[in-house]
Each structure stands twice: as structure tokens, then as C-alpha cells.
Scaffold this motif. Structure first.
Motif, mmCIF file in Angstrom:
data_model
loop_
_atom_site.group_PDB
_atom_site.id
_atom_site.type_symbol
_atom_site.label_atom_id
_atom_site.label_comp_id
_atom_site.label_asym_id
_atom_site.label_seq_id
_atom_site.Cartn_x
_atom_site.Cartn_y
_atom_site.Cartn_z
ATOM 1 N N ARG A 23 0.880 -1.154 0.039
ATOM 2 C CA ARG A 23 -0.130 0.104 -0.045
ATOM 3 C C ARG A 23 0.969 1.219 0.001
ATOM 4 O O ARG A 23 0.367 2.414 -0.556
ATOM 5 N N GLN A 24 2.140 1.234 0.576
ATOM 6 C CA GLN A 24 2.813 2.213 0.961
ATOM 7 C C GLN A 24 3.724 2.363 -0.411
ATOM 8 O O GLN A 24 4.809 3.200 -0.541
ATOM 9 N N GLY A 25 3.794 1.535 -1.363
ATOM 10 C CA GLY A 25 4.456 1.597 -2.623
ATOM 11 C C GLY A 25 5.652 1.124 -2.481
ATOM 12 O O GLY A 25 6.783 1.211 -3.417
ATOM 13 N N MET A 26 6.115 0.055 -1.591
ATOM 14 C CA MET A 26 7.410 -0.451 -1.470
ATOM 15 C C MET A 26 7.539 -1.540 -2.481
ATOM 16 O O MET A 26 6.426 -2.400 -3.021
ATOM 17 N N ASN A 27 8.699 -1.891 -2.894
ATOM 18 C CA ASN A 27 9.053 -3.317 -3.515
ATOM 19 C C ASN A 27 9.223 -4.189 -2.487
ATOM 20 O O ASN A 27 10.075 -4.212 -1.747
ATOM 21 N N VAL A 28 8.405 -5.223 -2.532
ATOM 22 C CA VAL A 28 8.259 -6.107 -1.331
ATOM 23 C C VAL A 28 8.748 -7.500 -1.854
ATOM 24 O O VAL A 28 8.435 -8.145 -2.711
ATOM 25 N N TRP A 29 9.721 -8.089 -0.933
ATOM 26 C CA TRP A 29 10.371 -9.351 -0.875
ATOM 27 C C TRP A 29 9.531 -10.038 0.305
ATOM 28 O O TRP A 29 9.938 -9.760 1.538
ATOM 29 N N ALA A 30 8.869 -11.174 -0.080
ATOM 30 C CA ALA A 30 8.290 -12.060 1.140
ATOM 31 C C ALA A 30 8.950 -13.396 1.193
ATOM 32 O O ALA A 30 9.239 -14.070 0.384
ATOM 33 N N ALA A 31 9.507 -13.719 2.504
ATOM 34 C CA ALA A 31 10.265 -14.836 2.776
ATOM 35 C C ALA A 31 9.242 -16.000 2.959
ATOM 36 O O ALA A 31 8.547 -15.644 3.908
ATOM 37 N N VAL A 32 9.425 -17.055 2.368
ATOM 38 C CA VAL A 32 8.548 -18.017 2.545
ATOM 39 C C VAL A 32 9.436 -19.374 2.508
ATOM 40 O O VAL A 32 10.379 -19.357 2.189
ATOM 41 N N ARG A 33 8.629 -20.391 3.170
ATOM 42 C CA ARG A 33 8.902 -21.646 2.937
ATOM 43 C C ARG A 33 8.138 -22.564 2.049
ATOM 44 O O ARG A 33 7.132 -22.158 1.857
ATOM 45 N N LYS A 34 8.935 -23.651 1.486
ATOM 46 C CA LYS A 34 8.073 -24.392 0.291
ATOM 47 C C LYS A 34 6.758 -24.679 1.066
ATOM 48 O O LYS A 34 5.927 -24.943 0.168
ATOM 49 N N THR A 35 6.798 -25.179 2.467
ATOM 50 C CA THR A 35 5.403 -25.862 2.640
ATOM 51 C C THR A 35 4.404 -24.959 3.281
ATOM 52 O O THR A 35 3.360 -25.254 3.684
ATOM 53 N N SER A 36 4.694 -23.639 3.181
ATOM 54 C CA SER A 36 3.748 -22.646 3.635
ATOM 55 C C SER A 36 2.606 -22.343 2.842
ATOM 56 O O SER A 36 2.757 -22.139 1.364
ATOM 57 N N SER A 37 1.411 -22.044 3.279
ATOM 58 C CA SER A 37 0.269 -21.589 2.446
ATOM 59 C C SER A 37 0.711 -20.124 2.222
ATOM 60 O O SER A 37 0.923 -19.295 2.834
ATOM 61 N N LYS A 38 0.408 -19.979 0.805
ATOM 62 C CA LYS A 38 0.756 -18.552 0.358
ATOM 63 C C LYS A 38 -0.775 -17.807 -0.075
ATOM 64 O O LYS A 38 -0.839 -16.816 -0.876
ATOM 65 N N ALA A 39 -1.776 -18.356 0.943
ATOM 66 C CA ALA A 39 -3.136 -17.649 0.544
ATOM 67 C C ALA A 39 -3.076 -16.079 0.498
ATOM 68 O O ALA A 39 -4.102 -15.676 0.016
ATOM 69 N N TYR A 40 -2.339 -15.744 1.293
ATOM 70 C CA TYR A 40 -2.454 -14.024 1.577
ATOM 71 C C TYR A 40 -1.486 -13.409 0.932
ATOM 72 O O TYR A 40 -1.104 -12.276 1.005
ATOM 73 N N LEU A 41 -0.609 -14.073 -0.083
ATOM 74 C CA LEU A 41 0.437 -13.495 -1.004
ATOM 75 C C LEU A 41 0.157 -13.555 -2.295
ATOM 76 O O LEU A 41 0.792 -14.032 -3.061
ATOM 77 N N LYS A 42 -1.148 -13.231 -2.659
ATOM 78 C CA LYS A 42 -1.471 -13.437 -4.222
ATOM 79 C C LYS A 42 -1.142 -12.340 -5.179
ATOM 80 O O LYS A 42 -1.219 -12.150 -6.288
ATOM 81 N N ASP A 43 -1.024 -11.128 -4.415
ATOM 82 C CA ASP A 43 -0.641 -10.007 -5.193
ATOM 83 C C ASP A 43 0.550 -10.188 -6.205
ATOM 84 O O ASP A 43 1.645 -10.556 -5.751
ATOM 85 N N PRO A 44 0.561 -9.867 -7.454
ATOM 86 C CA PRO A 44 1.586 -10.269 -8.467
ATOM 87 C C PRO A 44 2.662 -9.325 -8.151
ATOM 88 O O PRO A 44 3.935 -9.660 -8.744
ATOM 89 N N ARG A 45 2.656 -8.171 -7.478
ATOM 90 C CA ARG A 45 3.516 -7.248 -6.811
ATOM 91 C C ARG A 45 4.675 -7.783 -6.100
ATOM 92 O O ARG A 45 5.958 -7.374 -5.891
ATOM 93 N N ILE A 46 4.410 -8.871 -5.185
ATOM 94 C CA ILE A 46 5.225 -9.516 -4.241
ATOM 95 C C ILE A 46 6.273 -10.498 -4.960
ATOM 96 O O ILE A 46 6.002 -11.133 -5.931
#
Length: 332
Positions: A23-46
Motif C-alpha cells: 500500500r505504501q508503494g514499496m518493492n516487497v520481498w516476502a520470505a516463505v518456506r516451500k510448505t507454507s500456504s501462500k493464501a495471503y500472498l496473491k498480489d503479483p507485485r510480491i
């Protein structure tokens, strides 16, 4: 445009931090694990990136070539079958990340670490309960609290790391799982409380934690540690009454059990978890958390230095949370 790395991005708090960074216009890198659900990380900008916090050398390889202005370290274990897992993830994982960033000479402006009020344990349990302040001596009585305290201490030992620590009290809101258990219990007509000595509890809504994160990134003082709550104090009855109201006032059986009974229940729960290999909420850490009587904390430094102003009080927060559970038909 600033680059930000958010660990624990698939989790409850982390996913909200990701949304605010976008929302603040940052370039966002989201650290994830292979087994984690990405249900809340659907935005293509991530930018999704897998990071192994258990191995510093591999972590350095994964981070090499990337540039971050800000890091928010929200990853962590809150429940585990083995106490050693808390230290492995919450303490050593934090060490590996902080050391990897400094050894790679990442030009960080700020590193925000999400710690917890639980690092203090049963401070000021005598009545009337005093606020826990930054001058109090931590005495964590849970494996989780000890691992978070150890992580705080090691951050202070890393030269040049521009870190800020946030210590929220009980965080609740949509996507949260532990308080959801209480909502389900009340929906099933049972309100379970323990201990006959008065208990003062505190809460903070997830978006207020996120507010504090970005205030800390902007102008938090390096090396400082800030408590977070909504600025009010409650009894467990207040919380359950608000939940009950949002559920349409179902009939309710209120059970107040002695502490020793909670000890028996959590002891059994701990062993059942170990036998089945499944983490249960009824464990030794849960016993100490529910046993603790004083959860008051001093948020004046966060107000004065960060400009932190809690925006969501408990009644509104419970309404928003229960509404979110309702939208999902309580299947969570």
C-alpha cells in the motif's frame, strides 16, 4: 522506491505487514518456506523468495545480489513439540539472518524485530499489578519467551545492525488461530477461565502492530525496544462477553477452574502431542501464559518516540475478527 524484506510473510502478522508495504508503494520481498500456504500472498507485485534461516551460509547465498533498505523479521515459532525448536528458529534463525545481512554489507536503514511481551514472564504479580516497563528484569517462564529474549540479546551484539525491537502483547485479528479457539468454544456454549486471583490482560489488534512496524522503520531509534498494546486493560470476562455478543449471545456455561487443573490438562496435552507428533495448544507454555496474572505494559515510549496511536479498541477488534470468521463459516 524502497526495497523491503519481510520474513514470516505467510503468517498472521507478516501477511498484514506485506499488505501495508504494498500500500505504501514499496518493492516487497516476502520470505516463505516451500510448505507454507501462500493464501495471503496473491498480489503479483510480491517477490516470493525462499530463505533458509537454519543455515547462515545458504542464507547468504540466497540473499546475495539482493538489496534491501528495510527488513522486518516477523518469522518465528509460537508452538512446538520440543523446546529446542524455539531456540533453533526464534533465536538461531534471527542470528543467522542478522549476521548474513551484515556480512553481505547490506546497506540497511532499519531492521525491525517482532519480539513479544512474554519475554518478561510473571513480573509485578503482586496486587495492584504494576505496568511492565523496559527497566524491569525479564524472567521468561516459557520456551517461547526465552527464545525471543535470547534473540533480542544477540541482536545487540551485532555491530552496525540498525535494529528496533517491538514487544506486542496478545495480538489478535482476522487470520489469527489461537484466539479463534476461544471463539469456537464460546460458539459451542463454553467459556473456560482459570485461576481465582484477578487477572489483568491486554490486547493489540494486528493492524496496530503493523502501524508500529512502519513507524519504527521510519523513525524508530536504533537499539530501542517498544511495548505495544491498545492502551487499555481487560479481564478475560470482558473479552469473552464481547465475543459472545458478536456471536448473537448464545447461552453459555462459564467454567472457572483452579490453576492446578490447568496444570493437569496441559501436562496431558503435552504428552498427547509428543505421542501423536502433533502440536497442541494445550501445552506447558500455554499453562504459564494462562497462569500469568499481570499483562500490563507501558506503551508511553512507543507513543512518544514513534507517534504510535492505537486505533482499534477491543470491542471493534472483536467485531472485525468474528465477522471475518463468519465469512469463512468458522472453517479456519
Amino acid at each position: 522506491m524502497s526495497n523491503i524484506l519481510i520474513t514470516g510473510a505467510t503468517g498472521f502478522i507478516g501477511s498484514f505487514i506485506v499488505e501495508e508495504a504494498l500500500r505504501q508503494g514499496m518493492n516487497v520481498w516476502a520470505a516463505v518456506r516451500k510448505t507454507s500456504s501462500k493464501a495471503y500472498l496473491k498480489d503479483p507485485r510480491i517477490h516470493l523468495t525462499e530463505l533458509n534461516l537454519n543455515d547462515k551460509e545458504e542464507l547468504k547465498h540466497q540473499l546475495r545480489g539482493l538489496h534491501f533498505d528495510y527488513v522486518v523479521h516477523a518469522a518465528g515459532v509460537t508452538k512446538s513439540l520440543h523446546a529446542s525448536d524455539f531456540a533453533k528458529t526464534n533465536t538461531e534463525g534471527t542470528r543467522h539472518l542478522a549476521e548474513a545481512l551484515t556480512e553481505l554489507q547490506m546497506p540497511l536503514r532499519k531492521f525491525v524485530f517482532i519480539s513479544s511481551l512474554s519475554i518478561f514472564g510473571p513480573v509485578h504479580e503482586e496486587q495492584p499489578y504494576q505496568e511492565i516497563t523496559e527497566d524491569d528484569q525479564p524472567q521468561p517462564n516459557t520456551a517461547y519467551g526465552r527464545s525471543k529474549l535470547a534473540a533480542e540479546e544477540l541482536l545487540a551484539e551485532i555491530p552496525g545492525l540498525p535494529y528496533v525491537i517491538l514487544r506486542p502483547t496478545g495480538v489478535y485479528g482476522p487470520r489469527e488461530r489461537d484466539y479463534f479457539m476461544m471463539v469456537k468454544s464460546i460458539r459451542s456454549h463454553t467459556d473456560f477461565a482459570v485461576g481465582f486471583k484477578p487477572q489483568v490482560i491486554t490486547f493489540v489488534f494486528v493492524t496496530d502492530v503493523v502501524q508500529a512496524v512502519f513507524l519504527a522503520l521510519d523513525h524508530g531509534k536504533c537499539g530501542r525496544k517498544y511495548f505495544l498494546s491498545d492502551g487499555c486493560e481487560y479481564s478475560s470476562r470482558t473479552f469473552s462477553d464481547l465475543v459472545r455478543q458478536e456471536l448473537g449471545n448464545p447461552w453459555l456455561l462459564r467454567i472457572k477452574a483452579p490453576i492446578w487443573l490447568l496444570r493437569v490438562i496441559t501436562f496431558c496435552g503435552e504428552w498427547v502431542g509428543r505421542l501423536t507428533g502433533k502440536v497442541t495448544a494445550l501445552n506447558n507454555d500455554k499453562y504459564h501464559i494462562m497462569k500469568q496474572r499481570n499483562w500490563r505494559c507501558d506503551i508511553r515510549p512507543a507513543r512518544e518516540e514513534l507517534g504510535y496511536v492505537p486505533k482499534v479498541q477491543l470491542a471493534e477488534g472483536v467485531r472485525l475478527t468474528v465477522a471475518w470468521y463468519r465469512e469463512r463459516n468458522f472453517k479456519f
